[in-house]
Design an enzyme around this catalytic site. Structure first.
Site, PDB file in Angstrom:
ATOM      1  N   ASP A   1      20.823  39.110 -25.996  1.00 31.90           N
ATOM      2  CA  ASP A   1      20.588  39.940 -24.819  1.00 31.90           C
ATOM      3  C   ASP A   1      19.652  39.155 -23.906  1.00 31.90           C
ATOM      4  OD1 ASP A   1      19.772  41.773 -22.920  1.00 31.90           O
ATOM      5  OD2 ASP A   1      19.117  43.313 -24.341  1.00 31.90           O
TER       6      ASP A   1
ATOM      7  N   LYS B   1      18.235  42.723 -13.348  1.00 31.92           N
ATOM      8  CA  LYS B   1      16.933  42.099 -13.576  1.00 31.92           C
ATOM      9  C   LYS B   1      16.822  40.747 -12.861  1.00 31.92           C
ATOM     10  CE  LYS B   1      15.804  45.416 -16.507  1.00 31.92           C
ATOM     11  NZ  LYS B   1      16.384  45.488 -17.833  1.00 31.92           N
TER      12      LYS B   1
ATOM     13  N   TRP C   1      14.106  47.151 -26.381  1.00 34.79           N
ATOM     14  CA  TRP C   1      15.544  46.922 -26.172  1.00 34.79           C
ATOM     15  C   TRP C   1      16.206  46.412 -27.443  1.00 34.79           C
ATOM     16  CZ3 TRP C   1      16.658  49.832 -22.468  1.00 34.79           C
ATOM     17  CH2 TRP C   1      15.863  49.916 -21.324  1.00 34.79           C
TER      18      TRP C   1
END
Ligand SMILES: *Cc1c(COP(=O)(O)O)cnc(C)c1O
Length: 357
Positions: free
Chosen positions: A169, A193, A102
């Site tokens: 993030d 998530k 990511w």
């Protein structure tokens, strides 16, 4: 039978949230209308959006500190692009920490905007640890990091001190542990998530860092426009925002972030202790950088795969295989996962050991 869901995302939510969200699909606030058919400008939904945004700042201890919370669409992946658009100056420079797939995705997008410096990377070691020996340049427009690496099972347990804006993030560990959130200038997290269903992304941004790039920013990509329109510049993901709001309320009613952190530490300790004790398994992340949200591990001998897969499936466990890019196993133990489910997994691991003797 309800499964023990270890999926990395979309993932487990509190049972109470599933029930309330299901009820709202049938009849939202006794309005005679489903949450799926109401106007996002209706009084009841505007109140949900306002309360959800306020609750985020309250839970993070950021009220009255110049921050705004937004619920936008496009996933965390869109923030990979929206962040440099809003923060990198023309001919500017940014500093990124490369800790996984990511993070690498965020770096790729930033490169379209300017000088994107990767100041630390663990890629050569298959992202099994968090780089520590790096310096954040004081002349960059911002520093970007990924607090928890969902795929590789590593987590930042400390963050660098710097004078430039810090962007993080937090998709897979948002609200899972207490941090001094005022040290971050922009936090983003896909809801799916640890907060809600797929379909919305939480952004928490310090307003004073915006508006300094000299770029013309298309409205939909401009954080300022979304702030001015109170997170209703365009139709928000009504159901995803409402369900995230229910999770935030559940969090608050269950002791807030501190209580979650304690539960999460207990769950992670239980599972890592078994991985380290059981001779059939090994963890994949360096011990000191292990994630308390996504626990990645391998069978030392692949010959046990079939038997292990049979056992955990029979125990009602779901979502255990590792990310398709790395294989092995990954137990995601987000806020809503009870320790009892982790115990079920630990028992299965012990059973495999017994049955293989
Ligand atoms: C899942 C994930 C993403 C991607 O999220 P999307 O909502 O699918 O765009 C980004 N960063 C991290 C850390 C993630 O875990």
């Amino acid at each position: 039978m309800k499964k023990h869901n270890f999926s990395a995302g979309p993932s487990i939510l509190p049972q109470e949230v599933f029930e309330k969200a299901a009820q709202a699909v049938l009849d939202f606030n006794n309005s005679g209308l489903s949450i799926l058919e109401i106007s996002h400008r209706s009084k009841d939904f505007v109140a949900v959006m306002e309360e959800a945004r306020a609750l985020v700042l309250e839970l993070m201890g950021l009220e009255g500190k110049g921050y705004q919370a937004l619920f936008l669409s496009g996933g965390a992946s869109l923030e990979f692009l929206r962040v440099p658009y809003n923060l990198m100056k023309m001919h500017g420079k940014a500093a990124y920490l490369d800790t996984g797939t990511w993070a690498a995705g965020a770096i790729k997008e930033a490169r379209q905007f300017g000088d994107t410096n990767v100041i630390g990377s663990s890629k050569a070691d298959n992202y099994s640890y968090i780089p520590k020996d790096y310096t954040v340049p004081a002349d960059a427009d911002y520093f970007h990091c990924t607090s928890n690496n969902t795929i590789f099972g590593t987590q930042m347990h400390s963050f660098p001190e710097t004078t430039i804006p810090v962007v993080c993030d937090m998709s897979s560990d948002i609200f899972s542990r207490n941090l001094d959130f005022s040290k971050f200038d922009l936090i983003y997290a896909g809801a799916q998530k640890n907060m809600g269903p797929a379909g919305t992304t939480l952004i928490v941004v310090k307003e004073s860092i915006l508006g300094h790039t000299g770029r013309v920013i298309p409205s939909i990509l401009d954080y300022k426009q979304h702030i001015d329109k109170e997170s209703m510049y365009n139709t928000p993901s009504v159901f995803a925002v409402y369900t995230s709001y229910l999770t935030l309320q559940w969090l608050k009613n269950n002791g807030g972030i501190d209580a979650m952190e304690k539960r999460n530490n207990d769950k992670a300790a239980l599972l890592y202790a078994e991985i380290d004790r059981n001779p059939l398994f090994s963890g994949t992340a360096k011990t000191k950088d292990r994630s308390r949200m996504n626990v990645t591990f391998l069978l030392k001998d692949e010959a046990h795969t079939e038997q292990f897969d049979k056992l955990w499936k029979a125990a009602g466990i779901s979502g255990l295989p590792g990310h398709r890019s790395v294989g092995g196993y990954r137990a995601s133990i987000y806020n809503a996962m009870p320790i009892e489910s982790v115990q079920v997994l630990v028992d299965v691991m012990k059973e495999l050991e017994r049955s293989s003797q």
